[in-house]
Design an enzyme around this catalytic site. Structure first.
Site, PDB file in Angstrom:
ATOM      1  N   THR A   1      27.941  47.203  43.793  1.00  0.00           N
ATOM      2  CA  THR A   1      27.315  46.676  45.005  1.00  0.00           C
ATOM      3  C   THR A   1      27.658  47.522  46.227  1.00  0.00           C
ATOM      4  OG1 THR A   1      27.421  44.795  46.523  1.00  0.00           O
ATOM      5  CG2 THR A   1      29.319  45.108  45.134  1.00  0.00           C
ATOM      6  N   ASP A   2      26.796  47.462  47.241  1.00  0.00           N
ATOM      7  CA  ASP A   2      27.091  48.143  48.512  1.00  0.00           C
ATOM      8  C   ASP A   2      28.220  47.438  49.267  1.00  0.00           C
ATOM      9  OD1 ASP A   2      25.731  45.845  49.318  1.00  0.00           O
ATOM     10  OD2 ASP A   2      24.225  46.895  50.509  1.00  0.00           O
ATOM     11  N   GLU A   3      28.574  46.202  48.833  1.00  0.00           N
ATOM     12  CA  GLU A   3      29.611  45.450  49.561  1.00  0.00           C
ATOM     13  C   GLU A   3      30.982  46.102  49.472  1.00  0.00           C
ATOM     14  OE1 GLU A   3      29.680  41.280  49.414  1.00  0.00           O
ATOM     15  OE2 GLU A   3      27.512  41.083  49.345  1.00  0.00           O
TER      16      GLU A   3
ATOM     17  N   TYR B   1      35.146  38.718  46.516  1.00  0.00           N
ATOM     18  CA  TYR B   1      34.099  39.253  45.622  1.00  0.00           C
ATOM     19  C   TYR B   1      34.028  40.772  45.735  1.00  0.00           C
ATOM     20  CZ  TYR B   1      29.448  40.949  44.376  1.00  0.00           C
ATOM     21  OH  TYR B   1      28.416  41.698  43.854  1.00  0.00           O
TER      22      TYR B   1
ATOM     23  N   LYS C   1      34.878  43.786  42.984  1.00  0.00           N
ATOM     24  CA  LYS C   1      33.901  44.807  42.551  1.00  0.00           C
ATOM     25  C   LYS C   1      34.452  46.208  42.850  1.00  0.00           C
ATOM     26  CE  LYS C   1      30.277  44.288  41.028  1.00  0.00           C
ATOM     27  NZ  LYS C   1      29.784  44.094  39.624  1.00  0.00           N
TER      28      LYS C   1
HETATM   29  P1  NAD Z   1      24.250  36.472  38.566  1.00  0.00           P
HETATM   30  O1  NAD Z   1      25.369  35.666  39.123  1.00  0.00           O
HETATM   31  O2  NAD Z   1      22.857  35.983  38.719  1.00  0.00           O
HETATM   32  O3  NAD Z   1      24.479  36.682  36.985  1.00  0.00           O
HETATM   33  C1  NAD Z   1      25.730  37.010  36.452  1.00  0.00           C
HETATM   34  C2  NAD Z   1      25.652  36.813  34.942  1.00  0.00           C
HETATM   35  O4  NAD Z   1      26.915  37.189  34.376  1.00  0.00           O
HETATM   36  C3  NAD Z   1      25.410  35.348  34.524  1.00  0.00           C
HETATM   37  O5  NAD Z   1      24.431  35.292  33.503  1.00  0.00           O
HETATM   38  C4  NAD Z   1      26.769  34.885  34.023  1.00  0.00           C
HETATM   39  O6  NAD Z   1      26.699  33.859  33.041  1.00  0.00           O
HETATM   40  C5  NAD Z   1      27.337  36.185  33.454  1.00  0.00           C
HETATM   41  N1  NAD Z   1      28.808  36.159  33.415  1.00  0.00           N
HETATM   42  C6  NAD Z   1      29.656  35.805  34.417  1.00  0.00           C
HETATM   43  N2  NAD Z   1      30.925  35.892  33.988  1.00  0.00           N
HETATM   44  C7  NAD Z   1      30.877  36.337  32.700  1.00  0.00           C
HETATM   45  C8  NAD Z   1      31.866  36.627  31.735  1.00  0.00           C
HETATM   46  N3  NAD Z   1      33.173  36.475  32.008  1.00  0.00           N
HETATM   47  N4  NAD Z   1      31.480  37.074  30.527  1.00  0.00           N
HETATM   48  C9  NAD Z   1      30.152  37.225  30.220  1.00  0.00           C
HETATM   49  N5  NAD Z   1      29.173  36.950  31.101  1.00  0.00           N
HETATM   50  C10 NAD Z   1      29.529  36.509  32.333  1.00  0.00           C
HETATM   51  O7  NAD Z   1      24.442  37.914  39.159  1.00  0.00           O
HETATM   52  P2  NAD Z   1      23.345  39.009  39.573  1.00  0.00           P
HETATM   53  O8  NAD Z   1      22.906  38.739  40.950  1.00  0.00           O
HETATM   54  O9  NAD Z   1      22.352  39.130  38.492  1.00  0.00           O
HETATM   55  O10 NAD Z   1      24.284  40.310  39.605  1.00  0.00           O
HETATM   56  C11 NAD Z   1      24.469  41.098  38.442  1.00  0.00           C
HETATM   57  C12 NAD Z   1      25.378  42.263  38.784  1.00  0.00           C
HETATM   58  O11 NAD Z   1      24.794  43.028  39.834  1.00  0.00           O
HETATM   59  C13 NAD Z   1      26.756  41.867  39.269  1.00  0.00           C
HETATM   60  O12 NAD Z   1      27.689  42.777  38.738  1.00  0.00           O
HETATM   61  C14 NAD Z   1      26.681  42.007  40.788  1.00  0.00           C
HETATM   62  O13 NAD Z   1      27.936  42.302  41.340  1.00  0.00           O
HETATM   63  C15 NAD Z   1      25.726  43.179  40.905  1.00  0.00           C
HETATM   64  N6  NAD Z   1      24.910  43.238  42.136  1.00  0.00           N
HETATM   65  C16 NAD Z   1      24.164  42.155  42.520  1.00  0.00           C
HETATM   66  C17 NAD Z   1      23.352  42.260  43.652  1.00  0.00           C
HETATM   67  C18 NAD Z   1      22.488  41.115  44.112  1.00  0.00           C
HETATM   68  O14 NAD Z   1      21.919  41.194  45.199  1.00  0.00           O
HETATM   69  N7  NAD Z   1      22.334  40.042  43.352  1.00  0.00           N
HETATM   70  C19 NAD Z   1      23.319  43.470  44.377  1.00  0.00           C
HETATM   71  C20 NAD Z   1      24.112  44.544  43.947  1.00  0.00           C
HETATM   72  C21 NAD Z   1      24.893  44.414  42.807  1.00  0.00           C
HETATM   73  O1  DAU Z   2      24.798  43.512  49.111  1.00  0.00           O
HETATM   74  C1  DAU Z   2      24.763  43.219  47.739  1.00  0.00           C
HETATM   75  C2  DAU Z   2      25.249  41.811  47.509  1.00  0.00           C
HETATM   76  O2  DAU Z   2      24.205  40.939  47.944  1.00  0.00           O
HETATM   77  C3  DAU Z   2      25.613  41.519  46.056  1.00  0.00           C
HETATM   78  O3  DAU Z   2      26.704  42.314  45.686  1.00  0.00           O
HETATM   79  C4  DAU Z   2      25.964  40.030  45.861  1.00  0.00           C
HETATM   80  O4  DAU Z   2      26.170  39.773  44.479  1.00  0.00           O
HETATM   81  C5  DAU Z   2      24.789  39.203  46.358  1.00  0.00           C
HETATM   82  O5  DAU Z   2      25.110  37.830  46.266  1.00  0.00           O
HETATM   83  C6  DAU Z   2      24.455  39.569  47.810  1.00  0.00           C
HETATM   84  O6  DAU Z   2      25.543  39.162  48.692  1.00  0.00           O
HETATM   85  P1  DAU Z   2      25.262  38.540  50.137  1.00  0.00           P
HETATM   86  O7  DAU Z   2      26.480  37.854  50.579  1.00  0.00           O
HETATM   87  O8  DAU Z   2      24.678  39.559  51.040  1.00  0.00           O
HETATM   88  O9  DAU Z   2      24.065  37.511  49.755  1.00  0.00           O
HETATM   89  P2  DAU Z   2      23.739  36.028  50.229  1.00  0.00           P
HETATM   90  O10 DAU Z   2      22.405  35.708  49.653  1.00  0.00           O
HETATM   91  O11 DAU Z   2      24.845  35.086  49.969  1.00  0.00           O
HETATM   92  O12 DAU Z   2      23.593  36.162  51.813  1.00  0.00           O
HETATM   93  C7  DAU Z   2      22.683  37.059  52.412  1.00  0.00           C
HETATM   94  C8  DAU Z   2      22.816  36.946  53.927  1.00  0.00           C
HETATM   95  O13 DAU Z   2      22.322  35.672  54.356  1.00  0.00           O
HETATM   96  C9  DAU Z   2      24.237  37.017  54.430  1.00  0.00           C
HETATM   97  O14 DAU Z   2      24.221  37.663  55.699  1.00  0.00           O
HETATM   98  C10 DAU Z   2      24.664  35.562  54.609  1.00  0.00           C
HETATM   99  C11 DAU Z   2      23.351  34.907  55.010  1.00  0.00           C
HETATM  100  N1  DAU Z   2      23.142  33.505  54.584  1.00  0.00           N
HETATM  101  C12 DAU Z   2      23.359  33.206  53.261  1.00  0.00           C
HETATM  102  C13 DAU Z   2      23.089  31.940  52.791  1.00  0.00           C
HETATM  103  C14 DAU Z   2      23.318  31.575  51.336  1.00  0.00           C
HETATM  104  C15 DAU Z   2      22.637  32.584  55.474  1.00  0.00           C
HETATM  105  O15 DAU Z   2      22.413  32.863  56.672  1.00  0.00           O
HETATM  106  N2  DAU Z   2      22.361  31.317  55.010  1.00  0.00           N
HETATM  107  C16 DAU Z   2      22.566  30.959  53.704  1.00  0.00           C
HETATM  108  O16 DAU Z   2      22.262  29.802  53.330  1.00  0.00           O
END
Ligand code: NAD
Ligand code: DAU
Length: 336
Positions: A123-125, A150, A154
């Protein structure tokens, strides 16, 4: 390719499996997923009887299962993680176990079986935050400076992956991607939470004043970027992936959702801010120049498709929406 996907029943993993089978039907996939609250068994029903697809319910912390599955594949794409920042504020312990120790387990097995490619989804985080009034962007050389449990977990996993390349020559690649959106995302996350709240007659909850910014990428574009890295990426390299040319503030984002759903600003509710609330913007020149990847969706067309999907698939999210809102009530009461 014989691919082990971890976390394939979550948001990005399930989109990736659909994408991969559509474009590489000759390959086989094993999906190892613990089926936490974030997974949805409905995501992949279409592959249940496919000879090329096997689902294993299990934990990446389970050395025996991991060893057995890694021995059957040549490639690992590692998505499994605890992924929600707000939950890591509530309880960081599972983030350390799954994201750090789980990744370590997979790396050890990948080393033992001399896997041809270990692709780590990050992630970019990990880069921390950008000042509110700055136009800076993260890139592959930005120093790590994570803010939440988190992002710290990562960041730790990225360091481990890189160390297995440097020390043991494990053929790894890493991608650091910005915020994804699109179908099958859990309604705890900002965009699906906002859309499903409006569809349920509620309001969008805006943290603080909505000034924080993000880079947003449609999940299908993320899947295409991972494909480009798997097929043509250079071993040992990191690629930053993003969808925009500059950060989009949460206010700009919610105004777009309001416009697409024919709602006004009276559908916004300003709530307490997240602690250590970051801002992100990503420079994705490297993957663009070296691998020819660029996003296909612009934010407006991607958001319209996403609003339509959540409108047409209410059964998919209704139960999980209830659980997500219960989590937020608990989190808010703890923070009072
Ligand atoms: P998500 O939370 O929707 O899905 C995570 C999946 O991993 C789920 O199916 C969960 O059951 C499984 N899981 C969790 N713990 C586990 C374990 N111990 N063993 C096996 N499976 C397990 O997450 P996502 O949004 O699909 O993110 C997927 C990946 O991408 C993550 O590594 C996250 O850090 C990364 N990522 C997400 C975003 C985003 O915006 N969602 C952006 C950048 C990177
Ligand atoms: O940047 C990549 C990341 O993006 C991933 O690594 C994470 O897995 C993914 O969950 C996401 O993280 P964020 O914290 O950016 O996502 P979230 O959807 O929780 O929040 C997005 C933005 O919106 C953040 O600035 C917080 C704000 N927010 C979030 C929620 C849930 C609100 O203002 N209201 C809300 O209800």
């Amino acid at each position: 390719m014989k691919i082990l996907i971890t976390g394939g029943s979550g948001f990005i993993g399930s989109n990736f499996i659909k994408y991969w089978f559509k474009n590489h039907p000759e390959d086989s996939i094993i999906n190892l997923d613990k089926m936490t609250y974030a997974a949805n068994p409905r995501n992949l029903v279409e592959f249940e009887n496919s000879p090329n697809y096997k689902f294993v319910k299990g934990d990446i912390l389970d050395e025996k299962i991991v060893d057995e599955l890694v021995s059957q594949v040549d490639t690992i794409v590692h998505f499994a993680a605890e992924s929600h920042v707000d939950r890591s504020i509530d309880d960081p312990s599972l983030f350390v176990r799954t994201n750090v120790l789980g990744t370590y387990n997979l790396l050890m097995a990948a080393k033992k079986y001399q896997i041809k490619r270990f692709h780590h989804i990050s992630t970019d985080e990990v880069f921390g935050t950008i000042e509110l009034d700055s136009t800076d962007q993260f890139n592959e050389s930005t120093p790590y400076d994570p803010s939440s449990p988190y992002s710290a977990s990562k960041a730790s996993s990225d360091h481990l992956v890189r160390s297995f390349f440097k020390t043991f020559g494990l053929p790894v690649t890493i991608s650091n991607c910005s915020n994804n959106y699109g179908p099958f995302q859990h309604p705890e996350k900002m965009i699906p939470r906002s859309i499903t709240s409006l569809l349920s007659g509620g309001k969008i909850k805006v943290y603080g004043q909505g000034l924080n910014f993000r880079d947003w990428l449609h999940v299908e574009d993320h899947c295409r970027a991972i494909e480009a890295i798997l097929l043509n990426g250079k071993i040992g390299e990191t690629y930053c992936i993003g969808g925009l040319k500059k950060g989009t503030s949460n206010m700009e984002l919610v105004r777009l959702i309001l416009k697409l759903m024919n709602k006004g600003e009276d559908s916004l509710e300003y709530v307490a801010d997240r602690p250590a609330h970051d801002n992100y913007a990503v420079n994705w020149d490297k993957i663009n120049k070296e691998l020819g990847w660029e996003p296909k969706y612009d934010l407006e067309s991607g958001m319209k498709q996403t609003v339509d999907w959540y409108t047409q698939n209410q059964i998919w999210w209704q139960e999980t929406k209830k659980e997500a809102e219960e989590f937020y009530i608990k989190l808010n009461s703890l923070n009072k």
